[in-house]
Design a protein around this motif. Sequence first.
Motif, mmCIF file in Angstrom:
data_model
loop_
_atom_site.group_PDB
_atom_site.id
_atom_site.type_symbol
_atom_site.label_atom_id
_atom_site.label_comp_id
_atom_site.label_asym_id
_atom_site.label_seq_id
_atom_site.Cartn_x
_atom_site.Cartn_y
_atom_site.Cartn_z
ATOM 1 N N VAL A 1 0.846 -1.195 0.048
ATOM 2 C CA VAL A 1 0.022 0.240 0.164
ATOM 3 C C VAL A 1 0.717 1.137 -0.109
ATOM 4 O O VAL A 1 1.843 1.427 0.825
ATOM 5 N N ASP A 2 0.636 2.035 -0.887
ATOM 6 C CA ASP A 2 1.260 3.266 -1.076
ATOM 7 C C ASP A 2 0.940 4.447 -0.074
ATOM 8 O O ASP A 2 -0.390 4.638 -0.211
ATOM 9 N N PRO A 3 1.411 5.057 0.758
ATOM 10 C CA PRO A 3 0.738 5.945 1.799
ATOM 11 C C PRO A 3 0.099 7.109 1.202
ATOM 12 O O PRO A 3 -0.907 7.660 1.398
ATOM 13 N N ALA A 4 0.717 7.555 -0.135
ATOM 14 C CA ALA A 4 0.107 8.612 -0.846
ATOM 15 C C ALA A 4 -1.251 8.190 -1.282
ATOM 16 O O ALA A 4 -2.136 9.026 -1.459
ATOM 17 N N VAL A 5 -1.455 7.319 -1.969
ATOM 18 C CA VAL A 5 -2.697 6.743 -2.563
ATOM 19 C C VAL A 5 -3.466 6.509 -1.486
ATOM 20 O O VAL A 5 -4.708 6.691 -1.337
ATOM 21 N N PHE A 6 -3.279 5.861 -0.281
ATOM 22 C CA PHE A 6 -4.036 5.580 0.982
ATOM 23 C C PHE A 6 -4.584 6.759 1.411
ATOM 24 O O PHE A 6 -5.957 7.043 1.506
ATOM 25 N N TYR A 7 -3.828 7.968 1.639
ATOM 26 C CA TYR A 7 -4.357 9.120 1.977
ATOM 27 C C TYR A 7 -4.898 10.166 1.305
ATOM 28 O O TYR A 7 -6.087 10.481 1.457
ATOM 29 N N SER A 8 -4.509 9.886 0.116
ATOM 30 C CA SER A 8 -5.395 11.031 -0.956
ATOM 31 C C SER A 8 -6.573 10.449 -1.821
ATOM 32 O O SER A 8 -7.431 11.227 -2.313
ATOM 33 N N VAL A 9 -6.592 9.231 -2.014
ATOM 34 C CA VAL A 9 -7.445 8.706 -2.852
ATOM 35 C C VAL A 9 -8.402 7.583 -1.891
ATOM 36 O O VAL A 9 -9.477 7.662 -2.039
ATOM 37 N N ILE A 10 -7.797 6.748 -1.177
ATOM 38 C CA ILE A 10 -8.381 5.438 -0.940
ATOM 39 C C ILE A 10 -9.469 5.987 0.437
ATOM 40 O O ILE A 10 -10.637 5.662 0.819
ATOM 41 N N ARG A 11 -8.877 6.681 1.396
ATOM 42 C CA ARG A 11 -9.192 7.102 2.858
ATOM 43 C C ARG A 11 -10.630 7.598 2.858
ATOM 44 O O ARG A 11 -11.598 7.127 3.534
ATOM 45 N N ILE A 12 -10.995 8.649 1.930
ATOM 46 C CA ILE A 12 -12.116 9.147 1.950
ATOM 47 C C ILE A 12 -13.392 8.452 1.578
ATOM 48 O O ILE A 12 -14.672 8.491 2.299
ATOM 49 N N PHE A 13 -13.017 7.160 1.064
ATOM 50 C CA PHE A 13 -14.180 6.363 0.668
ATOM 51 C C PHE A 13 -14.645 5.355 1.806
ATOM 52 O O PHE A 13 -15.635 4.762 1.680
ATOM 53 N N LEU A 14 -13.869 5.296 2.833
ATOM 54 C CA LEU A 14 -14.061 4.655 4.086
ATOM 55 C C LEU A 14 -14.684 5.411 5.158
ATOM 56 O O LEU A 14 -15.132 5.059 6.277
ATOM 57 N N SER A 15 -14.874 6.696 4.762
ATOM 58 C CA SER A 15 -15.320 7.886 5.779
ATOM 59 C C SER A 15 -16.959 7.681 6.111
ATOM 60 O O SER A 15 -17.672 7.713 4.867
ATOM 61 N N GLY A 16 -17.291 7.675 7.168
ATOM 62 C CA GLY A 16 -18.565 7.778 7.395
ATOM 63 C C GLY A 16 -19.518 9.451 7.591
ATOM 64 O O GLY A 16 -18.610 10.536 7.403
ATOM 65 N N TRP A 17 -20.530 9.409 8.313
ATOM 66 C CA TRP A 17 -21.386 10.676 8.406
ATOM 67 C C TRP A 17 -21.572 10.774 9.938
ATOM 68 O O TRP A 17 -22.766 11.278 9.964
ATOM 69 N N ARG A 18 -20.872 10.447 10.645
ATOM 70 C CA ARG A 18 -20.925 10.814 12.010
ATOM 71 C C ARG A 18 -19.573 11.235 12.623
ATOM 72 O O ARG A 18 -18.499 10.545 12.078
ATOM 73 N N ASP A 19 -19.627 12.273 13.342
ATOM 74 C CA ASP A 19 -18.305 12.793 13.815
ATOM 75 C C ASP A 19 -17.554 13.161 12.597
ATOM 76 O O ASP A 19 -16.036 13.267 12.597
ATOM 77 N N ASN A 20 -18.084 13.773 11.768
ATOM 78 C CA ASN A 20 -17.279 14.040 10.342
ATOM 79 C C ASN A 20 -17.700 15.399 9.983
ATOM 80 O O ASN A 20 -18.653 15.759 9.540
ATOM 81 N N PRO A 21 -16.775 16.410 9.979
ATOM 82 C CA PRO A 21 -16.933 17.636 9.603
ATOM 83 C C PRO A 21 -17.455 18.060 8.389
ATOM 84 O O PRO A 21 -18.017 18.789 8.080
ATOM 85 N N ALA A 22 -17.022 17.015 7.352
ATOM 86 C CA ALA A 22 -17.373 17.063 6.099
ATOM 87 C C ALA A 22 -18.889 16.847 5.814
ATOM 88 O O ALA A 22 -19.641 17.387 4.884
ATOM 89 N N MET A 23 -19.627 16.188 7.020
ATOM 90 C CA MET A 23 -21.017 15.987 6.572
ATOM 91 C C MET A 23 -21.698 16.068 8.065
ATOM 92 O O MET A 23 -22.027 15.311 8.710
ATOM 93 N N PRO A 24 -21.532 17.295 8.796
ATOM 94 C CA PRO A 24 -21.875 17.368 10.210
ATOM 95 C C PRO A 24 -23.354 17.215 10.507
ATOM 96 O O PRO A 24 -23.638 16.739 11.546
ATOM 97 N N HIS A 25 -24.461 17.111 9.450
ATOM 98 C CA HIS A 25 -25.622 16.584 9.995
ATOM 99 C C HIS A 25 -26.010 15.375 9.593
ATOM 100 O O HIS A 25 -27.123 14.938 9.766
ATOM 101 N N GLY A 26 -25.242 14.346 9.089
ATOM 102 C CA GLY A 26 -25.648 13.138 8.763
ATOM 103 C C GLY A 26 -26.190 12.939 7.197
ATOM 104 O O GLY A 26 -25.950 14.013 6.511
#
Length: 412
Positions: free
Chosen positions: A225-250
Amino acid sequence: MASSGENEETPLPFTLSRFQVSEDYGFLLPNPLMELPAPYGPWMEIASSLPQLIASRQLRSRLHQMPQLSAGDLSGREELHLAHLVLSFLTMGYLWQEGEEGTVKVLPRNLAVPFWEVSQRLGLPPILSHADFVLANWKRKTPGGPLEIENLDPIISLPGGESLRGFILVTLLVEKAAVPGIKAIAQAINALLQLDEETLHKALQQLAGAVGDMSKALRRMHDYVDPAVFYSVIRIFLSGWRDNPAMPHGLVYQGVSEEPLAYSGGSAAQSSVLHAFDELLGIRHSAESTAFLHRMRDYMPPPHRAFVEEIQRAPSLRQHVLSSRNGKLCAAFNQCVSALTDFRTHHIAIVTKYITTAAAKAKAGRGEPADGAGPPPGKPPSLLEAKGTGGSHIFRFLKSVRDTTREGMISA
């Protein structure tokens, strides 16, 4: 582990099969299905092209055209798990196609309703979890061949190319390495109930060896796993909508709830393995860490959650070792605690490399993903720098659970 409740006894023998835990695969779904029945072709067709559709920013428009299908014709655990896997990947792609600054507030009905139906039937939340991403998302290239990275592929993928494949499969190999330890839990509890110290000693040795093998498997992340790919490409797709400032209201699940619902993203804390080991060894974490870990249990398949809770109800291994004054038993117990501490230290090192260091490089413009990984969905993510995809304050949490694990050692 807590002592038994007044009317609750651990049945003898303690068996894995009661909890849909496999002697050969542990918590992994044995030989997952790769295709849904023909009526669900529209789901499978879009899922098979997810990386390309996301990279070309066409996924949302394709999903808006997808027919409304009922989950009612799905039957059996394998079909339901594959449907949940497919719908969870479609949901994450839909949500994060444009990055953290291009989120949506509503999941369309044709995706939300069947995803909710399948989730209700499985007892899982309607979001991508470890149970989907890893446990049910693997296939052999050569049927009957070994469960090794060269002979494995994910069933469904997201952007991230070979690094995404490596991230899923290395995590799967950690789950596979845990299997002898999971079997050792059952042997240890049965030995405790029968006061069989020789079998108990062997089970603890087996558990310590399994945790050591999990650490070896985890270190393979560096190779795949390339760290740059994990951080910039992969990680966001694992993010949810609780405790996430990008989706504060769910997120509003259209046709399910008029109010937004909030769910945590995929997290290693949703794996049942370390929960089970902690309960057997009587590891006690801080109140904050325990609250987060217990919330993550809601993202486990219910039988696996029940397995962890059954271990919690069994007689206390720690108390038995303390009262036995058996030096050999105490040494084997401490080997398990030491191996688990080492595993958590390795995990901290991985997170440092793949999140903290990768975030610093991305900010400095030096963290460019390798060719073939797909472009980042928008700017490199920044809102979750200090948090895990499950929503925890990642370093405070990981260091806390590592330190409280170490404190579980028994003084001779």
